[in-house]
Design an enzyme around this catalytic site. Structure first.
Site, PDB file in Angstrom:
ATOM      1  N   ARG A 172      18.738  -0.215   2.567  1.00 29.99           N
ATOM      2  CA  ARG A 172      18.557  -1.166   3.662  1.00 29.99           C
ATOM      3  C   ARG A 172      18.858  -2.586   3.220  1.00 29.99           C
ATOM      4  NH1 ARG A 172      13.218  -0.223   5.948  1.00 29.99           N
ATOM      5  NH2 ARG A 172      14.436   1.404   6.945  1.00 29.99           N
ATOM      6  N   TYR A 173      18.473  -2.910   2.001  1.00 33.21           N
ATOM      7  CA  TYR A 173      18.667  -4.270   1.495  1.00 33.21           C
ATOM      8  C   TYR A 173      19.900  -4.290   0.599  1.00 33.21           C
ATOM      9  CZ  TYR A 173      13.837  -4.910   3.050  1.00 33.21           C
ATOM     10  OH  TYR A 173      12.691  -4.980   3.795  1.00 33.21           O
TER      11      TYR A 173
ATOM     12  N   ARG B 242      19.059  -3.301  -3.507  1.00 33.11           N
ATOM     13  CA  ARG B 242      18.050  -2.350  -3.971  1.00 33.11           C
ATOM     14  C   ARG B 242      17.934  -1.182  -2.997  1.00 33.11           C
ATOM     15  NH1 ARG B 242      16.517  -6.878  -1.725  1.00 33.11           N
ATOM     16  NH2 ARG B 242      14.588  -7.184  -0.586  1.00 33.11           N
TER      17      ARG B 242
ATOM     18  N   CYS C 175       2.195  15.041  -2.133  1.00 36.47           N
ATOM     19  CA  CYS C 175       1.231  14.052  -2.601  1.00 36.47           C
ATOM     20  C   CYS C 175      -0.026  14.797  -3.016  1.00 36.47           C
ATOM     21  CB  CYS C 175       0.872  13.080  -1.484  1.00 36.47           C
ATOM     22  SG  CYS C 175       2.279  12.100  -0.963  1.00 36.47           S
TER      23      CYS C 175
ATOM     24  N   CYS D  95      -2.655  10.780   2.873  1.00 35.51           N
ATOM     25  CA  CYS D  95      -3.287   9.657   3.566  1.00 35.51           C
ATOM     26  C   CYS D  95      -3.038   9.823   5.059  1.00 35.51           C
ATOM     27  CB  CYS D  95      -2.682   8.336   3.125  1.00 35.51           C
ATOM     28  SG  CYS D  95      -2.561   8.191   1.348  1.00 35.51           S
TER      29      CYS D  95
ATOM     30  N   CYS E 126      -0.231   7.634   6.638  1.00 31.96           N
ATOM     31  CA  CYS E 126       1.060   7.590   5.945  1.00 31.96           C
ATOM     32  C   CYS E 126       2.205   7.255   6.898  1.00 31.96           C
ATOM     33  CB  CYS E 126       1.340   8.940   5.301  1.00 31.96           C
ATOM     34  SG  CYS E 126       2.913   8.975   4.423  1.00 31.96           S
TER      35      CYS E 126
ATOM     36  N   ARG F 225       5.303   7.809   6.314  1.00 32.45           N
ATOM     37  CA  ARG F 225       6.313   8.871   6.265  1.00 32.45           C
ATOM     38  C   ARG F 225       5.698  10.218   6.649  1.00 32.45           C
ATOM     39  NH1 ARG F 225       8.053   6.350   1.036  1.00 32.45           N
ATOM     40  NH2 ARG F 225       9.136   4.517   1.821  1.00 32.45           N
TER      41      ARG F 225
ATOM     42  N   ASP G  13       2.157   0.574  10.191  1.00 27.07           N
ATOM     43  CA  ASP G  13       3.400   0.899  10.893  1.00 27.07           C
ATOM     44  C   ASP G  13       3.130   1.649  12.204  1.00 27.07           C
ATOM     45  OD1 ASP G  13       5.153  -0.261   9.083  1.00 27.07           O
ATOM     46  OD2 ASP G  13       5.201   1.522   7.804  1.00 27.07           O
TER      47      ASP G  13
ATOM     48  N   ASP H 206       6.611  -4.413   8.381  1.00 28.50           N
ATOM     49  CA  ASP H 206       7.872  -3.698   8.199  1.00 28.50           C
ATOM     50  C   ASP H 206       8.345  -3.412   9.620  1.00 28.50           C
ATOM     51  OD1 ASP H 206       9.968  -2.596   6.814  1.00 28.50           O
ATOM     52  OD2 ASP H 206       8.695  -1.420   5.467  1.00 28.50           O
TER      53      ASP H 206
ATOM     54  N   LYS I 240      11.139  -5.726   5.926  1.00 31.73           N
ATOM     55  CA  LYS I 240       9.856  -6.426   5.833  1.00 31.73           C
ATOM     56  C   LYS I 240       9.996  -7.891   6.221  1.00 31.73           C
ATOM     57  CE  LYS I 240       8.535  -3.485   1.946  1.00 31.73           C
ATOM     58  NZ  LYS I 240       9.828  -2.760   1.813  1.00 31.73           N
TER      59      LYS I 240
END
Ligand code: PLP
Ligand code: SF4
Length: 421
Positions: free
Chosen positions: A123-124, A127, A136, A140, A143, A145, A304, A341, A348
């Protein structure tokens, strides 16, 4: 081992949880034992944390749709008498996860569309984020994702390391690779060695970051062997995820110390979560305690718009209030950046209190954290040319600028929407 300063901050620590009361310390400290004894079903959860039949009926459907797992270590931190305790809210499914509003998306950050090749989000400019793994140790509830990490029906491409590395190799502008997931440390040392080794061998990749919540939810995974593996790949940054000061236990402290003592800098990313860390005192304590274990607070994320997590969202003003209450009031090191984000893959955006009240070419007018208003006179000389810049440019700054930065440095006078990218 208990550390005295932590005893006061978490009165709940070492609850005598029945199923594990007689577990010897060596087993408790073994991450494989912790994973093998993780609670992963509603039936197993019920044995530990009695559920009212009505409460069970309400959450059983969430268990059907989404993954659930918590290691005994993290359960041992829960308050059995408080359903709103931060450990329970973060890890135990709720009925409201199935409520999806029109404002929510399965992929709010458009990561799938920004995937250059499967599992590489580019996206950037310089990076990339590599989602190398979709499991995981704890799932969470908030999350971002969820679509492939939590959703049992979620599709995940096989992790083709070759494809990922081919992409990285053929894009010399990539100087920073973030290895994320899921949780990157759910992979064994061998796989990590392979992945980190392949990426480190790409000459233009200057730094790597490893993103893992493990120091917070399964700190015993941070073994000496693991850290010796990670250490080989310096410069490597460890990005972790603590959300509440009670999570900074003696075990978590040992895990972070082991990482930092071996020359791996640690940063923390926190998600602002309603009812968990949505008060200034909690965030301030968290940021200060992170510094005592040498973890630098990096970002606080606005929650998000992932499907089914609206019950965790706070008004944006809350995040601004938190930064206002940190900056100047406590160590600057304890002040992370608050970011949203942006939905749709805009990336972000930092949000914070306004300190610049007015500006002209003569002066800027500023206010400080106490509300004192001052002015700073601007210099008469405005040329900022440096004698070394040309040499550095010639050596090849691979930077390709986008957006308003381009307007500042190019000849262009304006930019149209279609020229933005
Ligand atoms: C957050 C993020 C990064 C890293 O952003 P930094 O501001 O450099 O920490 C890179 N790629 C994606 C897709 C991200 O979401
Ligand atoms: S550890 Fe990270 S990827 Fe895994 S469930 Fe939690 S927030 Fe999602």
């Amino acid at each position: 081992m208990r550390l005295p300063y932590l005893d006061n901050s978490n009165p709940l620590y070492y609850q005598k949880w029945l199923p594990w009361r007689d577990v010897p310390r060596e087993q408790w400290d073994d991450w494989k034992w912790q994973l093998q004894h993780s609670v992963t079903s509603i039936e197993a959860l019920e044995e530990i944390l009695p559920l009212e039949p009505e409460a069970k009926n309400r959450i059983v459907h969430t268990f059907k749709k989404y993954k659930f797992a918590v290691a005994p270590y993290y359960i041992s931190l829960m308050d059995p008498d408080n359903p709103q305790c931060p450990f329970r809210l973060q890890s135990i499914p709720q009925e409201s996860e199935l409520e999806v509003s029109g404002e929510e998306f399965s992929d709010p950050l458009n990561e799938d569309d920004d995937m250059a090749v499967p599992n590489v989000v580019h996206r950037y400019p310089d990076r990339v984020l590599v989602t190398i793994n979709s499991s995981c140790s704890m799932y969470c509830r908030f999350c971002t994702r969820r679509r492939f990490v939590l959703d049992k029906g979620g599709h995940k491409d096989r992790n083709e390391l070759e494809v990922i590395c081919d992409y990285l190799e053929s894009h010399p502008e990539i100087r920073d690779v973030i290895i994320s997931g899921g949780d990157a440390l759910m992979m064994g040392e061998k796989r990590l060695l392979e992945i980190l080794g392949r990426i480190r061998a790409i000459p233009h990749v200057e730094i790597m970051r490893l993103a893992s919540k493990i120091p917070c939810v399964l700190p015993m995974r941070i073994t000496d062997a693991l850290v010796q593996t990670l250490k080989i790949f310096k410069p490597l940054y460890f990005m972790t995820h603590f959300n509440h000061p009670y999570e900074i236990t003696p075990e978590a402290k040992l895990a972070c110390e082991r990482i930092v003592d071996n020359g791996i800098p640690m940063m923390n990313q926190t998600v602002l979560l309603r009812g968990i860390n949505s008060e200034v005192v909690i965030m301030k304590k968290l940021m200060q305690e992170l510094l005592t274990i040498r973890v630098k607070p990096y970002y606080i994320y606005q929650c998000d718009l992932s499907e089914g997590i609206s019950h965790f969202r706070t008004p944006v003003e809350k995040g601004i209030e938190i930064i206002e209450s940190l900056r100047g009031h406590t160590s600057g090191l304890a002040v992370p950046e608050f970011v949203i984000d942006t939905p749709g893959g805009g990336g972000k955006v930092p949000i914070g209190p306004q300190y610049l009240l007015s500006q002209s070419d003569k002066k800027v007018v500023l206010r400080n954290y106490e509300g004192i208003i001052s002015s700073y006179p601007q210099p008469k000389e405005t040329d900022c040319t440096c004698s070394t810049a040309e040499a550095i440019r010639e050596k090849g700054d691979r930077r390709v600028e986008h957006g308003p930065a381009r307007l500042l440095h190019d000849e262009a006078l304006s930019m149209k929407p279609h020229e933005m990218s």
